[in-house]
Scaffold this active site. Structure first.
Site, PDB file in Angstrom:
ATOM      1  N   CYS A 156     -10.270  12.659  -4.540  1.00 64.54           N
ATOM      2  CA  CYS A 156      -9.619  11.784  -3.683  1.00 64.54           C
ATOM      3  C   CYS A 156     -10.764  10.797  -3.177  1.00 64.54           C
ATOM      4  O   CYS A 156     -10.331   9.838  -3.225  1.00 64.54           O
ATOM      5  CB  CYS A 156      -9.053  12.604  -2.359  1.00 64.54           C
ATOM      6  SG  CYS A 156     -10.178  13.684  -1.997  1.00 64.54           S
TER       7      CYS A 156
HETATM    8  N1  LIG Z   1      -5.993  18.557  -1.508  1.00 60.29           N
HETATM    9  C1  LIG Z   1      -6.511  17.293  -1.789  1.00 60.29           C
HETATM   10  O1  LIG Z   1      -6.386  16.537  -1.034  1.00 60.29           O
HETATM   11  C2  LIG Z   1      -6.925  17.493  -3.276  1.00 60.29           C
HETATM   12  C3  LIG Z   1      -7.152  18.569  -4.254  1.00 60.29           C
HETATM   13  N2  LIG Z   1      -7.546  18.388  -5.253  1.00 60.29           N
HETATM   14  C4  LIG Z   1      -7.843  19.266  -6.281  1.00 60.29           C
HETATM   15  O2  LIG Z   1      -6.585  19.815  -6.795  1.00 60.29           O
HETATM   16  C5  LIG Z   1      -6.542  21.211  -6.960  1.00 60.29           C
HETATM   17  C6  LIG Z   1      -5.682  21.901  -5.986  1.00 60.29           C
HETATM   18  O3  LIG Z   1      -5.990  21.509  -4.658  1.00 60.29           O
HETATM   19  P1  LIG Z   1      -5.183  22.010  -3.271  1.00 60.29           P
HETATM   20  O4  LIG Z   1      -3.778  22.013  -3.576  1.00 60.29           O
HETATM   21  O5  LIG Z   1      -5.768  21.382  -2.337  1.00 60.29           O
HETATM   22  O6  LIG Z   1      -5.582  23.654  -3.056  1.00 60.29           O
HETATM   23  P2  LIG Z   1      -4.742  24.695  -2.555  1.00 60.29           P
HETATM   24  O7  LIG Z   1      -5.915  25.752  -2.230  1.00 60.29           O
HETATM   25  O8  LIG Z   1      -3.979  24.251  -1.298  1.00 60.29           O
HETATM   26  O9  LIG Z   1      -3.960  25.274  -3.863  1.00 60.29           O
HETATM   27  C7  LIG Z   1      -4.359  25.984  -5.006  1.00 60.29           C
HETATM   28  C8  LIG Z   1      -3.200  26.492  -5.830  1.00 60.29           C
HETATM   29  O10 LIG Z   1      -3.636  27.040  -6.969  1.00 60.29           O
HETATM   30  C9  LIG Z   1      -3.294  28.398  -7.043  1.00 60.29           C
HETATM   31  N3  LIG Z   1      -4.125  29.213  -7.761  1.00 60.29           N
HETATM   32  C10 LIG Z   1      -5.384  29.606  -7.380  1.00 60.29           C
HETATM   33  N4  LIG Z   1      -6.094  30.277  -8.294  1.00 60.29           N
HETATM   34  C11 LIG Z   1      -5.398  30.135  -9.539  1.00 60.29           C
HETATM   35  C12 LIG Z   1      -5.641  30.709 -10.741  1.00 60.29           C
HETATM   36  N5  LIG Z   1      -6.572  31.476 -11.101  1.00 60.29           N
HETATM   37  N6  LIG Z   1      -4.367  30.528 -11.549  1.00 60.29           N
HETATM   38  C13 LIG Z   1      -3.410  29.992 -11.311  1.00 60.29           C
HETATM   39  N7  LIG Z   1      -3.073  29.305  -9.863  1.00 60.29           N
HETATM   40  C14 LIG Z   1      -4.177  29.430  -9.037  1.00 60.29           C
HETATM   41  C15 LIG Z   1      -3.228  28.824  -5.414  1.00 60.29           C
HETATM   42  O11 LIG Z   1      -2.018  29.851  -5.348  1.00 60.29           O
HETATM   43  P3  LIG Z   1      -2.741  31.363  -5.300  1.00 60.29           P
HETATM   44  O12 LIG Z   1      -4.157  31.623  -4.533  1.00 60.29           O
HETATM   45  O13 LIG Z   1      -1.705  31.987  -4.305  1.00 60.29           O
HETATM   46  O14 LIG Z   1      -2.805  31.995  -6.789  1.00 60.29           O
HETATM   47  C16 LIG Z   1      -2.475  27.398  -5.115  1.00 60.29           C
HETATM   48  O15 LIG Z   1      -0.978  27.683  -5.500  1.00 60.29           O
HETATM   49  C17 LIG Z   1      -8.125  21.787  -6.683  1.00 60.29           C
HETATM   50  O16 LIG Z   1      -8.761  21.682  -7.881  1.00 60.29           O
HETATM   51  C18 LIG Z   1      -8.739  20.551  -5.680  1.00 60.29           C
HETATM   52  O17 LIG Z   1      -9.875  20.309  -5.628  1.00 60.29           O
HETATM   53  C19 LIG Z   1      -7.840  17.230  -5.855  1.00 60.29           C
HETATM   54  C20 LIG Z   1      -7.711  15.772  -5.130  1.00 60.29           C
HETATM   55  C21 LIG Z   1      -7.364  15.901  -3.687  1.00 60.29           C
HETATM   56  C1  LIG Z   2     -11.676  17.698   3.075  1.00 62.45           C
HETATM   57  C2  LIG Z   2     -12.402  18.050   2.149  1.00 62.45           C
HETATM   58  O1  LIG Z   2     -12.768  19.120   2.151  1.00 62.45           O
HETATM   59  N1  LIG Z   2     -12.093  17.681   0.763  1.00 62.45           N
HETATM   60  C3  LIG Z   2     -12.500  18.152  -0.400  1.00 62.45           C
HETATM   61  C4  LIG Z   2     -12.260  17.155  -1.341  1.00 62.45           C
HETATM   62  C5  LIG Z   2     -10.877  17.130  -2.133  1.00 62.45           C
HETATM   63  C6  LIG Z   2     -10.899  16.738  -3.655  1.00 62.45           C
HETATM   64  O2  LIG Z   2     -10.808  15.710  -4.013  1.00 62.45           O
HETATM   65  O3  LIG Z   2     -10.779  17.761  -4.437  1.00 62.45           O
HETATM   66  P1  LIG Z   2     -11.667  17.683  -5.767  1.00 62.45           P
HETATM   67  O4  LIG Z   2     -12.640  16.772  -6.349  1.00 62.45           O
HETATM   68  O5  LIG Z   2     -12.216  19.262  -5.682  1.00 62.45           O
HETATM   69  O6  LIG Z   2     -10.298  17.998  -6.901  1.00 62.45           O
HETATM   70  C7  LIG Z   2     -14.100  18.333  -0.464  1.00 62.45           C
HETATM   71  O7  LIG Z   2     -14.758  17.655   0.149  1.00 62.45           O
HETATM   72  O8  LIG Z   2     -14.238  19.178  -1.122  1.00 62.45           O
END
Ligand SMILES: NC(=O)C1=CN([C@@H]2O[C@H](COP(=O)(O)OP(=O)(O)OC[C@H]3O[C@@H](n4cnc5c(N)ncnc54)[C@H](OP(=O)(O)O)[C@@H]3O)[C@@H](O)[C@H]2O)C=CC1
Ligand SMILES: CC(=O)N[C@@H](CCC(=O)OP(=O)(O)O)C(=O)O
Length: 339
Positions: A156
């Site tokens: 992000c």
């Molecule tokens: N939130 C954001 O703004 C952003 C997030 N990301 C990236 O996207 C990904 C998801 O982020 P976010 O939605 O915030 O994370 P969350 O913690 O909200 O969700 C993670 C998801 O993955 C599942 N999960 C965890 N471990 C496993 C596994 N071993 N196998 C399959 N499923 C699994 C969890 O469910 P459960 O634990 O119940 O299995 C849950 O559904 C991360 O890599 C994050 O860094 C990237 C950019 C922005």
């Molecule tokens: C507010 C906050 O905690 N933000 C996350 C970034 C989320 C993101 O972009 O995730 P990945 O690069 O891990 O996919 C952080 O700083 O780790």
């Protein structure tokens, strides 16, 4: 219709993807998965996310080796919205069949595995997946994404930072002796859905974190092609990122040249909005847009660029949909412009 599955569907990015895929005119959501040990396995997604209450039939299935193999051969598109280690494990088997794989984690964004180990804390061993992975900054690498079988969807903060900096870099307007300084504030959803003290309601107060050591610094540097100073902050709001980026331009740079650089970069890019004022987080929250404004002080040569995105949309899920659209040969904004 493209057959789609989402792994990590119960998380913030995964649930957002469920909503976007469900609204997409050419995508059909087939399966939604969580980890093998998930306490949410067997639940319906609507139990966890009230916004998705109308999708009560979707059940969260526990992931397994057998299911991964099945998805690889039967799906057209698979999104991984999972932690870095889980994506590192699953991208290669998922991309061994016909499915195109889009990983939202950081596991396949950095090609240098030494830098990866330093910032992610584990050794990268998925060489084949890493060799296939294309960086999914949709407006900047459309041709490469269109050809890709594996896309590493950008982080992000890197998305917001690169949209501010790449127009100036491409136009050759950045002073090479001075590092761009990126200050960015993210809403709490950026940290994911799982409970943690630092992101609890009572604890969150605007604060810098990861100073001079956040894993997004090498990601920004790799796709900008220059070193930067990046300071993230956690803000007490739910959705969005505001990046305020200060750069020194090359001697003699004019405001007209800076404006031309941004116009050239973003003309005919319907999801990028060049504003007449500095952007606001609320204007992009829950949308796929990138709002951009820039201002140059010609006397000093310093410019400030403001970029706002929704971290879960353009910073994750909607950018992943843009990439999937490009991989299918469609305009990247398909299914996103009129949400
Ligand atoms: N939130 C954001 O703004 C952003 C997030 N990301 C990236 O996207 C990904 C998801 O982020 P976010 O939605 O915030 O994370 P969350 O913690 O909200 O969700 C993670 C998801 O993955 C599942 N999960 C965890 N471990 C496993 C596994 N071993 N196998 C399959 N499923 C699994 C969890 O469910 P459960 O634990 O119940 O299995 C849950 O559904 C991360 O890599 C994050 O860094 C990237 C950019 C922005
Ligand atoms: C507010 C906050 O905690 N933000 C996350 C970034 C989320 C993101 O972009 O995730 P990945 O690069 O891990 O996919 C952080 O700083 O780790």
């Amino acid at each position: 219709m493209l057959k789609v599955s989402i792994i990590g569907a119960s998380g913030y990015a995964g649930a957002q993807l469920v909503e976007l895929v469900t609204n997409h005119p050419e995508m059909a959501l087939k399966r939604t998965l969580v980890s093998a040990q998930s306490e949410d396995a067997g639940k319906s997604l609507s139990q966890l996310h009230g916004r998705l209450a109308h999708l009560s039939e979707l059940e969260l299935e526990p992931v397994s080796d057998g299911l991964i193999e099945l998805l690889a051969t039967t799906m057209d598109v698979i999104f991984l919205a999972t932690p870095h280690q889980a994506s590192h494990k699953w991208v290669e088997p998922l991309s061994a069949g016909k499915a195109k794989v889009l990983d939202l984690s950081g596991a396949f964004r950095l090609k240098d595995t030494d830098i990866f180990k330093h910032f992610y804390g584990f050794t990268h061993t998925a060489d084949t997946g890493l060799a296939k992975a294309v960086y999914g900054l949709a407006e900047w690498y459309p041709e490469q994404i269109q050809q890709a079988s594996v896309v590493a969807v950008p982080g992000c903060y890197p998305t917001a930072s690169l949209f501010a900096l790449k127009p100036l870099m491409e136009a050759g307007l950045l002073d090479e002796q001075t590092r761009p300084v990126i200050n960015a504030v993210s809403g709490v959803s950026g940290a994911g859905r799982k409970a943690a003290l630092t992101t609890s309601f009572q604890e969150v107060s605007l604060q810098a974190y990861g100073v001079l050591g956040h894993r997004h610094t090498p990601e920004i540097e790799a796709y900008l092609g220059a070193p930067v100073i990046f300071t993230p902050h956690l803000g007490n709001f739910k959705r969005g990122i505001l990046a305020t980026v200060t750069v020194k331009t090359k001697s003699g740079t004019s405001s007209a040249e800076v404006a031309q650089a941004f116009d050239d970069a973003y003309q005919n890019k319907p999801l990028v909005r060049l504003l007449q004022q500095f952007p606001k987080v609320d204007d992009v929250a829950l949308t796929p847009f990138v709002d951009v404004y820039h201002k140059l002080d010609e006397a000093s040569g310093y410019a400030v660029i403001g970029v706002a995105i929704d971290n879960v949309m353009k910073g994750a899920a909607s950018q992943a949909i843009q990439c999937a659209n490009l991989m299918a040969g469609w305009p990247s904004e398909k299914g996103l412009l009129h949400l």
